[in-house]
Design a protein around this motif. Structure first.
Motif, PDB file in Angstrom:
ATOM      1  N   ASN A  92      18.503 -31.973 -38.825  1.00  0.00           N
ATOM      2  CA  ASN A  92      17.743 -31.153 -37.895  1.00  0.00           C
ATOM      3  C   ASN A  92      18.734 -30.304 -37.094  1.00  0.00           C
ATOM      4  OD1 ASN A  92      16.314 -30.312 -35.489  1.00  0.00           O
ATOM      5  ND2 ASN A  92      14.758 -31.850 -35.950  1.00  0.00           N
ATOM      6  N   VAL A  93      18.685 -28.991 -37.284  1.00  0.00           N
ATOM      7  CA  VAL A  93      19.694 -28.108 -36.692  1.00  0.00           C
ATOM      8  C   VAL A  93      19.694 -28.177 -35.171  1.00  0.00           C
ATOM      9  CG1 VAL A  93      20.432 -25.701 -36.467  1.00  0.00           C
ATOM     10  CG2 VAL A  93      19.667 -26.561 -38.680  1.00  0.00           C
ATOM     11  N   VAL A  94      18.528 -28.306 -34.564  1.00  0.00           N
ATOM     12  CA  VAL A  94      18.471 -28.363 -33.102  1.00  0.00           C
ATOM     13  C   VAL A  94      19.236 -29.576 -32.585  1.00  0.00           C
ATOM     14  CG1 VAL A  94      16.961 -28.563 -31.095  1.00  0.00           C
ATOM     15  CG2 VAL A  94      16.305 -27.090 -33.005  1.00  0.00           C
ATOM     16  N   PHE A  95      19.076 -30.718 -33.241  1.00  0.00           N
ATOM     17  CA  PHE A  95      19.812 -31.907 -32.800  1.00  0.00           C
ATOM     18  C   PHE A  95      21.309 -31.776 -33.071  1.00  0.00           C
ATOM     19  CE2 PHE A  95      15.675 -34.217 -32.728  1.00  0.00           C
ATOM     20  CZ  PHE A  95      15.788 -34.739 -31.445  1.00  0.00           C
ATOM     21  N   ILE A  96      21.676 -31.102 -34.148  1.00  0.00           N
ATOM     22  CA  ILE A  96      23.106 -30.884 -34.418  1.00  0.00           C
ATOM     23  C   ILE A  96      23.730 -30.092 -33.273  1.00  0.00           C
ATOM     24  CG2 ILE A  96      24.763 -29.740 -35.940  1.00  0.00           C
ATOM     25  CD1 ILE A  96      22.850 -30.373 -38.272  1.00  0.00           C
ATOM     26  N   TYR A  97      23.025 -29.079 -32.799  1.00  0.00           N
ATOM     27  CA  TYR A  97      23.532 -28.269 -31.684  1.00  0.00           C
ATOM     28  C   TYR A  97      23.522 -29.059 -30.373  1.00  0.00           C
ATOM     29  CZ  TYR A  97      23.947 -23.805 -34.154  1.00  0.00           C
ATOM     30  OH  TYR A  97      24.355 -22.784 -34.982  1.00  0.00           O
ATOM     31  N   ASP A 131      23.957 -32.261 -30.107  1.00  0.00           N
ATOM     32  CA  ASP A 131      25.119 -33.154 -30.194  1.00  0.00           C
ATOM     33  C   ASP A 131      26.405 -32.425 -29.846  1.00  0.00           C
ATOM     34  OD1 ASP A 131      23.814 -35.510 -30.891  1.00  0.00           O
ATOM     35  OD2 ASP A 131      23.934 -35.118 -33.046  1.00  0.00           O
ATOM     36  N   ALA A 132      26.491 -31.143 -30.224  1.00  0.00           N
ATOM     37  CA  ALA A 132      27.716 -30.379 -30.003  1.00  0.00           C
ATOM     38  C   ALA A 132      27.843 -29.865 -28.571  1.00  0.00           C
ATOM     39  CB  ALA A 132      27.770 -29.200 -30.978  1.00  0.00           C
ATOM     40  N   PHE A 133      26.712 -29.586 -27.892  1.00  0.00           N
ATOM     41  CA  PHE A 133      26.784 -28.876 -26.615  1.00  0.00           C
ATOM     42  C   PHE A 133      26.179 -29.605 -25.422  1.00  0.00           C
ATOM     43  CE2 PHE A 133      27.111 -25.463 -29.770  1.00  0.00           C
ATOM     44  CZ  PHE A 133      28.219 -24.788 -29.287  1.00  0.00           C
ATOM     45  N   ASP A 134      25.266 -30.541 -25.657  1.00  0.00           N
ATOM     46  CA  ASP A 134      24.616 -31.209 -24.517  1.00  0.00           C
ATOM     47  C   ASP A 134      25.570 -32.262 -23.939  1.00  0.00           C
ATOM     48  OD1 ASP A 134      22.972 -32.659 -22.754  1.00  0.00           O
ATOM     49  OD2 ASP A 134      21.190 -32.206 -23.947  1.00  0.00           O
ATOM     50  N   PRO A 135      25.956 -32.133 -22.672  1.00  0.00           N
ATOM     51  CA  PRO A 135      26.892 -33.101 -22.088  1.00  0.00           C
ATOM     52  C   PRO A 135      26.271 -34.470 -21.820  1.00  0.00           C
ATOM     53  CG  PRO A 135      26.159 -31.542 -20.413  1.00  0.00           C
ATOM     54  CD  PRO A 135      25.592 -31.068 -21.718  1.00  0.00           C
ATOM     55  N   ASP A 136      24.936 -34.549 -21.803  1.00  0.00           N
ATOM     56  CA  ASP A 136      24.255 -35.818 -21.504  1.00  0.00           C
ATOM     57  C   ASP A 136      23.977 -36.557 -22.817  1.00  0.00           C
ATOM     58  OD1 ASP A 136      22.691 -37.914 -20.612  1.00  0.00           O
ATOM     59  OD2 ASP A 136      21.611 -36.686 -19.143  1.00  0.00           O
ATOM     60  N   VAL A 137      24.946 -37.326 -23.251  1.00  0.00           N
ATOM     61  CA  VAL A 137      24.859 -38.008 -24.548  1.00  0.00           C
ATOM     62  C   VAL A 137      23.709 -39.011 -24.563  1.00  0.00           C
ATOM     63  CG1 VAL A 137      26.102 -39.500 -26.165  1.00  0.00           C
ATOM     64  CG2 VAL A 137      27.329 -37.678 -24.956  1.00  0.00           C
ATOM     65  N   GLU A 138      23.534 -39.735 -23.466  1.00  0.00           N
ATOM     66  CA  GLU A 138      22.464 -40.733 -23.412  1.00  0.00           C
ATOM     67  C   GLU A 138      21.093 -40.072 -23.505  1.00  0.00           C
ATOM     68  OE1 GLU A 138      22.796 -43.316 -20.093  1.00  0.00           O
ATOM     69  OE2 GLU A 138      24.759 -44.114 -20.679  1.00  0.00           O
ATOM     70  N   ALA A 181      17.675 -16.829 -31.167  1.00  0.00           N
ATOM     71  CA  ALA A 181      18.397 -17.589 -32.186  1.00  0.00           C
ATOM     72  C   ALA A 181      17.914 -19.034 -32.242  1.00  0.00           C
ATOM     73  CB  ALA A 181      19.902 -17.548 -31.892  1.00  0.00           C
ATOM     74  N   VAL A 182      17.684 -19.639 -31.089  1.00  0.00           N
ATOM     75  CA  VAL A 182      17.208 -21.031 -31.060  1.00  0.00           C
ATOM     76  C   VAL A 182      15.811 -21.123 -31.666  1.00  0.00           C
ATOM     77  CG1 VAL A 182      16.577 -22.978 -29.583  1.00  0.00           C
ATOM     78  CG2 VAL A 182      18.664 -21.676 -29.101  1.00  0.00           C
ATOM     79  N   GLN A 183      14.973 -20.145 -31.411  1.00  0.00           N
ATOM     80  CA  GLN A 183      13.629 -20.159 -31.981  1.00  0.00           C
ATOM     81  C   GLN A 183      13.662 -20.134 -33.508  1.00  0.00           C
ATOM     82  OE1 GLN A 183      10.644 -20.726 -30.482  1.00  0.00           O
ATOM     83  NE2 GLN A 183      12.046 -21.193 -28.792  1.00  0.00           N
ATOM     84  N   ARG A 184      14.698 -19.535 -34.080  1.00  0.00           N
ATOM     85  CA  ARG A 184      14.819 -19.460 -35.545  1.00  0.00           C
ATOM     86  C   ARG A 184      15.307 -20.772 -36.155  1.00  0.00           C
ATOM     87  NH1 ARG A 184      19.102 -15.237 -36.782  1.00  0.00           N
ATOM     88  NH2 ARG A 184      18.702 -15.958 -38.911  1.00  0.00           N
ATOM     89  N   MET A 185      15.776 -21.685 -35.339  1.00  0.00           N
ATOM     90  CA  MET A 185      16.450 -22.870 -35.871  1.00  0.00           C
ATOM     91  C   MET A 185      15.504 -23.778 -36.639  1.00  0.00           C
ATOM     92  SD  MET A 185      19.221 -24.056 -33.032  1.00  0.00           S
ATOM     93  CE  MET A 185      20.607 -23.008 -32.615  1.00  0.00           C
TER      94      MET A 185
END
Length: 337
Positions: A244-249, A251-258, A222-226
């Motif tokens: 950019n869909v990868v960055f949207i995801y 932002d939603a799931f990566d706990p390391d905001v910095e 699924a990620v490869q299709r993004m």
């Protein structure tokens, strides 16, 4: 018996048309896990609502009652803290829907922006199932039967809450006192998660969703299709972050905001390839879904326990909704035997 809790009452739920996905998780599910500790929370497995556009396949709706219930439990909704109810088991909801349809016009139902968008998306034209058109009245019945004051929704569902409050005000005027409370829409701080194909909405029916039961290989595929940036042809090229869909995801799931902020800056100036981004996102989503998938599989091995939970939820839900129904009927002065 109905609860005397003084905590705010939340009503939420999902149509039982298929297992839930990451869009549901971001939009509502993880909030429900938190809110069940501070609110009196009722969660509807909306099988009756699912039939409004799936009447030709009731087996699908019935089968997915258990699938969605498993998703609820796997992500951490606790049946000791939240009441999980099958919608069709609460007959008062259907009775209130029929009653409420006398207090709203067809024209008003058709003007509801949510309904208009859904009709267009499904290509109904004028061949609209009556149950689908009447969804705002049914939703109002669900919300008011539990006297909910908070309803977690996406921003596209806000018109449904507004129409519910219109019905509440009209009923209260007719009854002569504020029997039913108005509800507030609780919108997730995380924006709507797009489909992996870049479509504005992740949807089971569109095949662009990542289910909460997805395997590691399914997540990677699924990620490869993004969608990223079509003009970002080489890692050295400057890339666009917005849309950019990868960055949207991330932002939603990566706990390391910095770290995500640093990746965005590097991507914009050039020097960061799409594959590196997708590897990072794949690892994060696999780590997010793996424990949910494992809990889900373990819970699924004891179907009797799931059924017992649903029976308990139905008993609690009936007590609340039947009492509200009787209060409304009495308040309206309808004939009773």
């Amino acid at each position: 018996m109905p609860s005397s809790s003084s905590r705010p009452v939340i009503l939420t739920g999902d149509r039982t048309t298929g297992p839930l996905h990451l869009g549901h998780y971001v939009g509502s599910l993880r909030n429900r896990v938190t809110l069940q500790h501070t609110h009196e929370q009722y969660v509807l497995l909306a099988d009756a609502q699912a039939l409004t556009d799936n009447a030709d396949d009731p087996a699908k709706v019935r089968r997915n009652v258990i699938e969605v219930a498993l998703d609820y439990l796997a992500i951490g909704i606790d049946p000791e803290l939240s009441t999980i109810c099958v919608q069709s088991a609460l007959l008062a909801l259907a009775e209130l829907t029929l009653l409420y349809l006398n207090f709203v016009s067809v024209a008003r139902l058709e003007r509801n922006p949510t309904i208009k968008d859904e009709i267009r998306m499904r290509g109904f034209g004028r061949d609209i199932p009556a149950g689908f058109l009447c969804y705002p009245a049914a939703q109002a019945a669900d919300i008011t039967a539990f006297k909910a004051t908070v309803v977690p929704v996406g921003d596209d569902q806000v018109p449904i809450i507004e129409q519910t409050n219109e019905l509440v005000r009209r009923l209260n005027r007719q009854i002569g006192h504020p029997l039913l409370p108005e509800a507030r829409a609780l919108i997730s701080q995380t924006g709507r998660l797009p489909g992996v194909d870049g479509d504005a909405k992740m949807s089971k029916s569109q095949g662009n969703a990542v289910p909460l039961s997805a395997s590691d290989s399914e997540i990677a595929a699924a990620v490869q299709r993004m969608y990223t940036d079509p003009n970002h042809l080489r890692a050295s090229d400057p890339g666009q972050v917005e849309g950019n869909v990868v960055f949207i995801y991330l932002d939603a799931f990566d706990p390391d905001v910095e770290a995500v902020a640093d990746l965005k800056a590097q991507y914009r100036r050039g020097g960061l390839g799409d594959m590196a981004l997708k590897r990072r996102l794949t690892n994060i989503l696999q780590a997010t879904i793996a424990p949910i998938r494992e809990r889900r599989a373990a819970l699924g091995r004891d179907p009797d326990a799931i059924m017992d939970m649903l029976r308990t939820g139905a008993k609690r839900g009936r007590a609340i909704t039947e009492q509200t129904k009787e209060e409304i009927i009495t308040g309206l002065g309808l004939f009773r035997l």
